[in-house]
Design a protein around this motif. Sequence first.
Motif, short mmCIF file in Angstrom:
data_model
loop_
_atom_site.label_atom_id
_atom_site.label_comp_id
_atom_site.label_asym_id
_atom_site.label_seq_id
_atom_site.Cartn_x
_atom_site.Cartn_y
_atom_site.Cartn_z
N LEU A 155 0.76 -1.12 -0.02
CA LEU A 155 -0.18 0.14 -0.07
C LEU A 155 0.78 1.27 0.21
O LEU A 155 0.57 2.18 -0.65
CB LEU A 155 -0.77 -0.15 1.14
N ALA A 156 1.92 1.23 0.73
CA ALA A 156 2.87 2.42 0.65
C ALA A 156 3.63 2.75 -0.87
O ALA A 156 3.65 3.88 -1.21
CB ALA A 156 4.00 2.27 1.98
N GLU A 157 3.68 1.59 -1.41
CA GLU A 157 4.40 1.66 -2.63
C GLU A 157 3.22 2.26 -3.61
O GLU A 157 3.64 3.09 -4.54
CB GLU A 157 4.70 0.32 -3.35
N SER A 158 2.02 1.96 -3.75
CA SER A 158 1.09 2.59 -4.40
C SER A 158 0.70 3.95 -3.94
O SER A 158 0.42 4.80 -5.02
CB SER A 158 -0.40 1.85 -4.20
N TRP A 159 1.00 4.52 -2.74
CA TRP A 159 0.60 5.74 -2.23
C TRP A 159 1.89 6.78 -2.76
O TRP A 159 2.00 7.72 -3.19
CB TRP A 159 0.86 6.11 -0.85
N CYS A 202 2.77 11.20 -0.46
CA CYS A 202 3.97 10.76 -0.04
C CYS A 202 4.13 10.55 1.81
O CYS A 202 4.63 9.73 2.22
CB CYS A 202 5.16 11.77 -0.42
N LYS A 203 3.26 11.57 2.27
CA LYS A 203 3.25 11.49 3.63
C LYS A 203 2.32 10.03 4.07
O LYS A 203 3.18 9.44 5.07
CB LYS A 203 2.43 12.51 4.28
N LYS A 204 1.40 9.97 3.51
CA LYS A 204 0.68 8.46 3.69
C LYS A 204 1.80 7.08 3.39
O LYS A 204 1.58 6.29 4.06
CB LYS A 204 -0.67 8.36 2.86
N ALA A 205 2.50 7.22 2.30
CA ALA A 205 3.35 6.20 2.06
C ALA A 205 4.28 6.10 3.09
O ALA A 205 4.45 5.03 3.54
CB ALA A 205 4.25 6.77 0.75
N ILE A 206 4.80 7.24 3.51
CA ILE A 206 5.85 7.23 4.62
C ILE A 206 5.41 6.84 5.99
O ILE A 206 5.84 5.98 6.70
CB ILE A 206 6.76 8.45 4.84
N ALA A 207 4.05 7.19 6.24
CA ALA A 207 3.50 6.51 7.55
C ALA A 207 3.12 4.91 7.55
O ALA A 207 3.14 4.62 8.63
CB ALA A 207 2.02 7.30 7.61
N LEU A 208 3.09 4.55 6.25
CA LEU A 208 3.04 3.08 6.13
C LEU A 208 4.00 2.43 6.23
O LEU A 208 4.09 1.01 6.76
CB LEU A 208 2.17 2.77 4.80
N ASP A 209 5.26 3.00 5.68
CA ASP A 209 6.63 2.12 5.45
C ASP A 209 7.52 3.41 5.48
O ASP A 209 7.81 4.26 4.49
CB ASP A 209 6.72 1.58 4.17
N ASN A 210 8.17 3.73 6.69
CA ASN A 210 8.99 4.84 6.99
C ASN A 210 10.52 4.52 6.22
O ASN A 210 11.54 5.18 6.53
CB ASN A 210 9.25 5.32 8.26
N ARG A 211 10.58 3.15 5.62
CA ARG A 211 11.77 2.89 5.37
C ARG A 211 11.70 2.87 3.65
O ARG A 211 12.55 2.08 2.88
CB ARG A 211 12.41 1.56 5.48
N ASN A 212 10.67 3.35 2.96
CA ASN A 212 10.58 3.63 1.69
C ASN A 212 11.39 4.66 1.18
O ASN A 212 11.08 5.93 1.41
CB ASN A 212 8.90 4.10 1.28
N PHE A 213 12.64 4.33 0.68
CA PHE A 213 13.76 5.39 0.25
C PHE A 213 13.15 6.38 -0.93
O PHE A 213 13.10 7.59 -0.67
CB PHE A 213 14.75 4.83 -0.32
N ASP A 214 12.25 6.11 -1.92
CA ASP A 214 11.75 6.86 -2.77
C ASP A 214 10.65 7.94 -2.54
O ASP A 214 10.86 8.85 -2.89
CB ASP A 214 11.26 5.92 -3.96
N ALA A 215 9.90 7.24 -1.38
CA ALA A 215 8.95 8.31 -0.72
C ALA A 215 9.59 9.27 0.07
O ALA A 215 9.28 10.48 -0.11
CB ALA A 215 7.87 7.65 0.03
N LEU A 216 10.62 9.14 0.79
CA LEU A 216 11.18 9.90 1.56
C LEU A 216 12.15 10.98 0.65
O LEU A 216 11.90 12.24 0.83
CB LEU A 216 12.43 9.41 2.50
#
Length: 410
Positions: free
Chosen positions: A134-138, A158-172
């Motif tokens: 779900l984080a990857e889709s956000w 992007c905030k929703k993606a990071i809230a789901l997975d705070n290790r998502n490099f591309d979202a950060l």
Amino acid sequence: SLKVCSFLSSELLSAGKAQIQRWHNYTGEAHKYSVRVAAAYDTAPDENDVDFDGDKEELLVEAMLNITSLRANYSMLSAELNFETTLAIKPGYHVAVHNLAYAYKDGEKFTEARDTLEPALDESKAEGLDTVTLAESWKLMCEIEHKLDNTESAIEACKKAIALDNRNFDALRLLAQLHMVNFFTELHDIRSMDNTTHGIADRQRDLTIPLAQAKTLFTSALTLDPVKNEIAQLGMVLYFEQAAEEAALQLFTREQIGALMKARHTCANTDLGVDGVCSDMLELAANHLLKMGLIAIGSDALQMSLVLDGSRVHVWRNLGFSYMHNGNFKAAEVAFDNAKKLDKTFKIDESIQALFKRGLEFEKKIETDQVTTKWSEPRRPNKSERDELQSQLLAQLSTLSRSHAPHDEL
């Protein structure tokens, strides 16, 4: 049957993903040919055939550009068809929806991409999905909204993606870049105003907010993947943050700001040609990372700075200290020697000198022990001595780092 449908949808998904990869490959080839076509007369048909090759090479390049472009387009259409067929067999299948939106995004069909992905992110439909998926889709939605110039919507995604997975490099990384988009937009507006405009001082102070947010996000991204471009971007953020804190943003010319905005594309490999600004940026990034305890990445940033400008004695000194921090005393000795070559009066602080000599002796002792120690014995001897030296060294270096300003000039 259900098994046949599952098998068929799986095969279609795999084929679609393979076509996307082919699209990337063909697009890359087409770009290379387009660069050659756009170059001088020797890569485009010339009326008088001045290079005496019968224009064969030029015509071949144009033909290859057309072929690779057609192959890229075919691959993208095939990928879209595979994903659409998967959804016809298995309606609402999130993986297929995500990949179709991804294909639309790569094909620059941004509105179609958003319209495809948006329903799948509704809470009722996303229920049951694992957080990483779900984080990857956000994160994908963040990219799409950014391409549509919807900066605030992109930030929320992007905030929703990071809230789901705070290790998502591309979202950060992308969220940090979006904060910088807001910074540059606001900076442009402020610079167009008269200094007597009501509220301008408050707006200038508020410029530090997106910079602080970007700094935190780039730092977090670098702990996951120390990419050179992101180190350069962090340095750019710190450069502007320092200027904002000193109320010096108005001193930049339009040309300087334009050059600084390109820092992430250039400073990782070469300088901007603007008063050594890339070396300054990378040094600022290094000092920040070292202060945060990210010694290895900070050392990389110092080395990047020195590649662009190897005449900075204090950067060689700091690189030596960072090597000592990691217990690499031989490398530290090389860094200090380079500092001495530039400045004959250079010497490290007396509080460090004794520990530095002990460290060199200890490394030699370790090398000797590793040669003489049998394979059945511990491979890292003298652990208590190592720990004692490291403890004393860290205490001295932490005191030393506080005694030097990180950077004090623009």
